[in-house]
Write an enzyme that holds these catalytic residues in place. Structure first.
Site, PDB file in Angstrom:
ATOM      1  N   ASN A   1     -52.840 -42.094  33.476  1.00 14.84           N
ATOM      2  CA  ASN A   1     -52.315 -41.616  34.111  1.00 14.84           C
ATOM      3  C   ASN A   1     -53.589 -39.676  34.511  1.00 14.84           C
ATOM      4  OD1 ASN A   1     -51.076 -39.463  35.470  1.00 14.84           O
ATOM      5  ND2 ASN A   1     -49.161 -38.350  34.518  1.00 14.84           N
TER       6      ASN A   1
ATOM      7  N   LYS B   1     -53.400 -38.772  36.913  1.00 15.72           N
ATOM      8  CA  LYS B   1     -52.938 -36.773  37.384  1.00 15.72           C
ATOM      9  C   LYS B   1     -54.359 -36.788  39.048  1.00 15.72           C
ATOM     10  CE  LYS B   1     -51.508 -35.109  33.546  1.00 15.72           C
ATOM     11  NZ  LYS B   1     -50.171 -34.141  33.095  1.00 15.72           N
TER      12      LYS B   1
ATOM     13  N   HIS C   1     -42.876 -37.265  36.764  1.00 15.91           N
ATOM     14  CA  HIS C   1     -43.261 -36.402  36.112  1.00 15.91           C
ATOM     15  C   HIS C   1     -42.497 -35.447  36.056  1.00 15.91           C
ATOM     16  CE1 HIS C   1     -46.709 -34.823  34.112  1.00 15.91           C
ATOM     17  NE2 HIS C   1     -46.732 -36.178  33.911  1.00 15.91           N
TER      18      HIS C   1
ATOM     19  N   GLU D   1     -44.380 -32.650  36.209  1.00 12.63           N
ATOM     20  CA  GLU D   1     -45.031 -31.660  37.172  1.00 12.63           C
ATOM     21  C   GLU D   1     -44.400 -31.669  38.184  1.00 12.63           C
ATOM     22  OE1 GLU D   1     -49.364 -33.356  35.905  1.00 12.63           O
ATOM     23  OE2 GLU D   1     -49.127 -32.178  33.862  1.00 12.63           O
TER      24      GLU D   1
ATOM     25  N   GLU E   1     -41.319 -37.846  27.625  1.00 12.15           N
ATOM     26  CA  GLU E   1     -42.260 -37.089  27.906  1.00 12.15           C
ATOM     27  C   GLU E   1     -41.913 -35.363  27.476  1.00 12.15           C
ATOM     28  OE1 GLU E   1     -46.179 -38.905  29.680  1.00 12.15           O
ATOM     29  OE2 GLU E   1     -45.421 -37.346  31.263  1.00 12.15           O
TER      30      GLU E   1
ATOM     31  N   GLY F   1     -50.161 -32.102  27.891  1.00 10.83           N
ATOM     32  CA  GLY F   1     -51.845 -31.187  28.477  1.00 10.83           C
ATOM     33  C   GLY F   1     -52.093 -29.806  26.944  1.00 10.83           C
TER      34      GLY F   1
ATOM     35  N   SER G   1     -49.976 -35.584  24.925  1.00  3.54           N
ATOM     36  CA  SER G   1     -51.412 -35.142  24.293  1.00  3.54           C
ATOM     37  C   SER G   1     -51.261 -36.326  23.294  1.00  3.54           C
ATOM     38  CB  SER G   1     -51.122 -34.377  23.425  1.00  3.54           C
ATOM     39  OG  SER G   1     -51.158 -33.330  24.441  1.00  3.54           O
TER      40      SER G   1
HETATM   41  P1  PGA Z   1     -51.529 -35.918  28.506  1.00  7.10           P
HETATM   42  O1  PGA Z   1     -50.801 -35.716  29.717  1.00  7.10           O
HETATM   43  O2  PGA Z   1     -51.595 -36.395  27.829  1.00  7.10           O
HETATM   44  O3  PGA Z   1     -52.877 -34.912  29.516  1.00  7.10           O
HETATM   45  O4  PGA Z   1     -50.449 -34.803  27.406  1.00  7.10           O
HETATM   46  C1  PGA Z   1     -49.099 -36.810  29.342  1.00  7.10           C
HETATM   47  C2  PGA Z   1     -48.830 -37.223  30.574  1.00  7.10           C
HETATM   48  O5  PGA Z   1     -48.482 -35.605  31.479  1.00  7.10           O
HETATM   49  O6  PGA Z   1     -48.481 -38.248  31.471  1.00  7.10           O
END
Ligand code: PGA
Length: 258
Positions: free
Chosen positions: A12, A14, A98, A100, A170, A176, A215
Site C-alpha cells: 500500500n 499510500k 483503510h 486512514e 490492521e 506506521g 508495521s
Molecule cells: P504500515 O502501513 O505498514 O506502514 O504500518 C500499513 C497500512 O496502513 O496498510
C-alpha cells in the site's frame, strides 16, 4: 482450519511516489521478484499512477491495485473514481475501508460495505480493512469493533462477493508506528475474523485470505506469516523499499500453500 490458501503480499504505497520514483521501485521489484512464484504479490498505487505502474508490472507477475473506490457506478461525484474505471485500468485489487480513510475522510462501515459490493460487481477483488484503535484494544473491545465492521460487510455482500475478496486486519495502533501486533495477538483476531465470516459463509471463510497489516517489515514478516490464519500482509512503509518488500514476499513464500 486447513492451510490451503496461497499467501498474498500487497503493498500500500499510500500517497507516495512520482513517475521517476515509481519507475525505479518497479524496476527493483521486477528484478527482486524475477521468477518468484511463492506467493501472490500486488502493489496498490495512487490513482494517477495506475497506467504507469500497470505497464511496468505487466510482465512481472505483480498485480495492480488501487487504494479506494467510489461506491457509485458513475455520475456527479467530482474527484471520485469508479470500480469500472479501476478495472479498465487493469486493477485486480482495491483496498476499501483503510483506517486512514475511515478516520480522515469519515468513511462509515456502511459506505465501506457499499464500496466492497461495487468493487465485486466490477470484477475487482476488494481488500477490506478492519481494525481497532489502541483505546478500543485497551478497553477489551477489539472483537466488538472488528465484529461490527465485518457485520456491515456481511450484511451488504452475499456469498459470491466473499469468494473473491480479501480481508486485512490492521490494528490502527500498529499502522506506521513501528509497533506490530505479536503473531499470537494477530492470530487471535484473524481466527475471530474467519469464524465470524464462517458463521454465514463457511466455504468462503475457509478459502478467504486474511492479511495482517501494521508495521510489517522484513524482520517480523516470517513470524506473522507462520500463523495458521494469517495469509499474507498489507504492507505500507516497507512496500516503498524494494529490498524490504522483496524480503517480505520471500517470507510469505516459505509458509503455507505455494
Ligand atoms: P504500515 O502501513 O505498514 O506502514 O504500518 C500499513 C497500512 O496502513 O496498510
Amino acid at each position: 482450519m486447513t492451510q490451503a490458501r496461497r499467501k498474498l503480499v500487497a503493498g500500500n504505497w499510500k500517497m507516495n511516489g512520482s513517475l521517476a520514483a515509481n519507475a525505479v521501485l518497479m524496476a527493483s521489484l521486477a528484478d527482486g521478484l524475477r521468477a518468484f512464484k511463492g506467493a501472490d504479490t500486488a502493489v496498490c498505487v495512487p490513482a494517477p499512477y495506475l497506467a504507469q505502474v500497470g505497464a511496468l508490472a505487466a510482465s512481472t507477475g505483480i498485480a495492480l491495485g488501487a487504494q479506494t473506490v467510489n461506491e457509485h457506478g458513475a455520475g456527479a461525484f467530482t474527484g471520485e473514481v469508479s470500480a469500472g474505471m479501476l478495472k479498465e485500468m487493469g486493477c485486480r485489487f482495491v483496498i476499501v475501508g483503510h483506517s486512514e480513510r475511515r478516520a480522515l475522510y469519515g468513511e462509515t462501515s456502511a459506505q465501506v460495505a457499499a464500496k466492497f459490493v461495487a468493487a465485486h460487481r466490477a470484477g475487482l477483488e476488494p481488500i477490506a480493512c478492519v481494525g481497532e484503535t489502541w483505546p478500543e484494544r485497551q478497553a477489551g473491545t477489539t472483537e466488538a469493533v472488528v465484529g461490527a465492521q465485518l457485520d456491515a460487510l456481511l450484511d451488504a455482500a452475499g456469498e459470491s462477493a466473499w469468494s473473491a475478496a480479501v480481508v486485512a486486519y490492521e490494528p490502527v495502533w500498529a499502522i506506521g508506528t513501528g509497533k506490530t501486533a505479536s503473531p499470537a495477538e494477530a492470530q487471535a483476531v484473524h481466527a475471530f475474523i474467519r469464524s465470524r465470516i464462517a458463521a454465514r459463509y463457511p466455504a468462503s471463510a475457509a478459502s478467504l485470505r486474511i492479511l495482517y497489516g501494521g508495521s510489517v517489515g522484513a524482520a517480523n514478516a516470517a513470524g506473522l506469516f507462520a500463523c495458521a490464519d494469517i495469509d499474507g500482509g498489507l504492507v505500507g512503509g516497507a512496500s516503498l523499499k524494494a529490498a524490504d518488500f522483496v524480503s517480505i514476499c520471500f517470507a510469505a513464500s516459505n509458509q503455507g500453500a505455494q
